[in-house]
Design a protein around this motif. Structure first.
Motif, PDB file in Angstrom:
ATOM      1  N   ALA A  29       3.121  95.701  86.638  1.00 32.52           N
ATOM      2  CA  ALA A  29       4.266  96.045  86.485  1.00 32.52           C
ATOM      3  C   ALA A  29       4.264  94.512  87.313  1.00 32.52           C
ATOM      4  O   ALA A  29       3.342  94.126  87.534  1.00 32.52           O
ATOM      5  N   PRO A  30       5.382  93.722  87.854  1.00 37.00           N
ATOM      6  CA  PRO A  30       5.877  92.272  88.531  1.00 37.00           C
ATOM      7  C   PRO A  30       4.201  93.336  89.482  1.00 37.00           C
ATOM      8  O   PRO A  30       4.514  93.622  90.270  1.00 37.00           O
ATOM      9  N   GLY A  31       3.826  91.539  90.234  1.00 41.22           N
ATOM     10  CA  GLY A  31       3.439  92.306  91.542  1.00 41.22           C
ATOM     11  C   GLY A  31       1.884  92.628  91.068  1.00 41.22           C
ATOM     12  O   GLY A  31       1.278  93.250  92.236  1.00 41.22           O
ATOM     13  N   GLY A  32       1.200  93.114  90.188  1.00 38.77           N
ATOM     14  CA  GLY A  32      -0.045  94.157  90.248  1.00 38.77           C
ATOM     15  C   GLY A  32      -0.308  95.558  90.399  1.00 38.77           C
ATOM     16  O   GLY A  32      -0.503  96.046  89.522  1.00 38.77           O
ATOM     17  N   ARG A  33       1.630  96.018  90.017  1.00 39.07           N
ATOM     18  CA  ARG A  33       1.537  97.401  90.526  1.00 39.07           C
ATOM     19  C   ARG A  33       1.415  97.923  89.129  1.00 39.07           C
ATOM     20  O   ARG A  33       1.525  97.573  88.247  1.00 39.07           O
TER      21      ARG A  33
END
Length: 90
Positions: A29-33
């Motif tokens: 996911a966005p943000g590296g999650r």
């Protein structure tokens, strides 16, 4: 997924491979999650009592899929001869 000329054990084995493959690949996911994804599967057999044509096969598969979804992630449900077989993840 249609598996013509496949018996129940082979269909369950194929579904298991798909579910394991889905669970092994988290979504980034966005943000590296990372988001873990798990699926459920419903199976219907043809021909069986009450499943005698394309429409009834699709209806049985849809019902089995909905039942698997209510049982929770990773569940498998087989609709066969108007009975339910549910397998939950271990």
């Amino acid at each position: 997924m249609l598996l013509p000329t496949t018996h129940m054990a082979g269909a369950l084995e194929g579904v298991e491979r798909v579910l394991v493959s889905i669970a092994a690949r988290p979504i980034e996911a966005p943000g590296g999650r990372h988001i873990d994804v798990r699926g459920s599967a419903g199976l219907a057999l043809y021909p069986t009592r009450g499943v005698t044509n394309r429409e009834s096969l699709l209806r049985a598969a849809d019902l089995a899929t909905r039942r698997a979804e209510t049982e929770g992630p990773g569940s498998r449900c087989v609709h066969s001869d108007q009975t339910w077989v549910v397998e939950r993840p271990r």
